[in-house]
Design a protein around this motif. Structure first.
Motif, PDB file in Angstrom:
ATOM      1  N   ARG A 194      -3.915  12.325   7.506  1.00  0.00           N
ATOM      2  CA  ARG A 194      -3.998  10.864   7.635  1.00  0.00           C
ATOM      3  C   ARG A 194      -5.403  10.441   7.970  1.00  0.00           C
ATOM      4  O   ARG A 194      -6.044  11.046   8.824  1.00  0.00           O
ATOM      5  CB  ARG A 194      -3.156  10.440   8.829  1.00  0.00           C
ATOM      6  N   GLY A 239      -5.475   7.425   0.108  1.00  0.00           N
ATOM      7  CA  GLY A 239      -5.310   8.735   0.733  1.00  0.00           C
ATOM      8  C   GLY A 239      -6.602   9.521   0.697  1.00  0.00           C
ATOM      9  O   GLY A 239      -7.542   9.167  -0.018  1.00  0.00           O
ATOM     10  N   VAL A 254       4.803   4.996   3.361  1.00  0.00           N
ATOM     11  CA  VAL A 254       4.193   6.324   3.561  1.00  0.00           C
ATOM     12  C   VAL A 254       4.845   7.303   2.599  1.00  0.00           C
ATOM     13  O   VAL A 254       6.061   7.503   2.635  1.00  0.00           O
ATOM     14  CB  VAL A 254       4.374   6.791   5.022  1.00  0.00           C
ATOM     15  N   GLU A 305       0.616   4.812   1.096  1.00  0.00           N
ATOM     16  CA  GLU A 305      -0.262   5.732   1.833  1.00  0.00           C
ATOM     17  C   GLU A 305       0.204   7.156   1.556  1.00  0.00           C
ATOM     18  O   GLU A 305       1.267   7.575   2.002  1.00  0.00           O
ATOM     19  CB  GLU A 305      -0.201   5.435   3.341  1.00  0.00           C
ATOM     20  N   VAL A 344      -6.580   4.278   9.089  1.00  0.00           N
ATOM     21  CA  VAL A 344      -5.767   3.671   8.033  1.00  0.00           C
ATOM     22  C   VAL A 344      -5.033   2.398   8.492  1.00  0.00           C
ATOM     23  O   VAL A 344      -4.936   1.439   7.725  1.00  0.00           O
ATOM     24  CB  VAL A 344      -4.795   4.705   7.399  1.00  0.00           C
ATOM     25  N   VAL A 370       0.857  -1.190   0.000  1.00  0.00           N
ATOM     26  CA  VAL A 370       0.000   0.000   0.000  1.00  0.00           C
ATOM     27  C   VAL A 370       0.892   1.238   0.000  1.00  0.00           C
ATOM     28  O   VAL A 370       1.840   1.327   0.785  1.00  0.00           O
ATOM     29  CB  VAL A 370      -0.894   0.029   1.267  1.00  0.00           C
ATOM     30  N   THR A 380      -5.803  -0.991   6.386  1.00  0.00           N
ATOM     31  CA  THR A 380      -4.778  -1.634   5.552  1.00  0.00           C
ATOM     32  C   THR A 380      -4.220  -2.903   6.205  1.00  0.00           C
ATOM     33  O   THR A 380      -3.543  -3.688   5.538  1.00  0.00           O
ATOM     34  CB  THR A 380      -3.617  -0.670   5.225  1.00  0.00           C
ATOM     35  N   ARG A 424       3.425  -1.354   3.917  1.00  0.00           N
ATOM     36  CA  ARG A 424       2.971   0.002   3.572  1.00  0.00           C
ATOM     37  C   ARG A 424       4.146   0.960   3.447  1.00  0.00           C
ATOM     38  O   ARG A 424       5.051   0.937   4.274  1.00  0.00           O
ATOM     39  CB  ARG A 424       2.017   0.488   4.663  1.00  0.00           C
TER      40      ARG A 424
END
Ligand code: GDP
Length: 290
Positions: free
Chosen positions: A40, A127, A55, A29, A44, A27, A48, A53
């Motif tokens: 944010r 997002g 960021v 983000e 989240v 993912v 997820t 992930r």
């Protein structure tokens, strides 16, 4: 496009992301580097789940580079990999594939050890609205893709966008809702233009912004509007109104009777902030006590 978020939309948005998670390895983000915490989604982590992930701190061109470095350290300390970029200009975009590969290193090594040829990494961007999801997808695709599905609840055929042979991205992002119950986050979101000013009044947003700017970026503010003797901090709303008034006078935002048109001054200030004319500024720092 502004989305009205109702519980039904939130449930549907969440379900759509959960469906997409089944198709992907990682993912992305997407957060706004100027307000990484306020931009944010509050759920989240839960949504997820255990998916790896990355960021992505987008709009880094508008954010204070020192603050972005601090935020990156903060996220790393929480076990999250980060990368800063400017999806608009494309700066930092080509490094994303490598960052994703690094995150999935063990999985890829396992495939190689089994004699398999590693397939491209499949990714999903998630997002809140306006954080730059479509811009990044278009950048990665190298062309403009009409995101007609840019609304929770509107489905369309999903396609994979190939990026450099190593990364495949779902062309429909996961749209998450912003924070509603935190008024300060609301001001920060409004200040960056992530939520519309009809929700929060523009004068109030400008006064909120001035507090941060005076305290963090006083000299840049003073320079831009020719303000001398700015205080070190703004203890209350009246002090912020006084600064807004000075800006209004400097910039000729005057109505009949010689009074300052606060709304006009506020609009000018926010436009300068959002376009980067005031300089690169970050509106919140990480809470290091967490
Ligand atoms: P989405 O709603 O998440 O898909 O957001 P968009 O991709 O439509 O972007 C919202 C606005 O932010 C647009 O005006 C973009 O041009 C702008 N934008 C997106 N990424 C960046 C960036 O990295 N830097 C700057 N300065 N603007 C950006």
């Amino acid at each position: 496009m502004s989305i009205q978020w109702f519980p039904g939309h939130m449930t549907r948005a969440r379900r759509q992301i959960e469906e997409k998670l089944k198709l992907i390895d990682v993912v992305f983000e997407l957060l706004d580097a100027r307000i990484p915490q306020s931009s944010r989604n509050p759920m989240v982590d839960e949504i997820t789940g255990t998916k790896p992930r990355l960021v992505l701190l987008n709009k880094a061109d508008l954010a204070d580079p020192d603050a972005t470095a601090e935020w990156s350290r903060y996220f790393r300390s929480k076990g999250l990999a980060t990368h800063a970029l400017d999806a608009n200009a494309g700066t930092g975009v080509k490094e994303i594939a490598g960052k994703a590969k690094e995150l999935l290193k063990e999985k890829i090594e396992r495939q190689i050890n089994k004699g398999m040829k590693p397939r491209p990494i499949r990714a999903l961007i998630v997002g809140i609205p306006n954080v730059g999801k479509s811009t990044l997808i278009n950048r990665l695709a190298g062309r403009n893709i009409a995101l007609t599905g840019d609304r929770p609840g509107v489905t369309k055929g999903q396609q994979w966008i190939r990026f450099g042979g190593e990364l495949e991205l779902l062309d429909t992002p996961g749209i998450l809702w912003p924070k509603f119950d935190d008024p300060v986050a609301g001001f920060r979101l409004a200040a960056t233009g992530a939520i519309k000013e009809d929700v929060i009044h523009i004068d109030e947003v400008a006064c909120f912004v001035l507090k941060v700017l005076v305290e963090q970026y006083g000299s840049a503010l003073g320079e831009r509007y020719g303000l001398e003797d700015l205080p070190q901090e703004l203890p209350d709303m009246q002090a912020a109104v006084d600064v807004l008034e000075k800006i209004g006078r400097r910039r000729g935002c005057i109505v009949s009777g010689g009074h300052v048109d606060y709304e006009k001054a506020a609009t000018l200030l926010l436009r300068d902030l959002r376009s980067g004319k005031l300089g690169r500024m970050t509106l919140e720092g990480p809470d290091l006590t967490e």
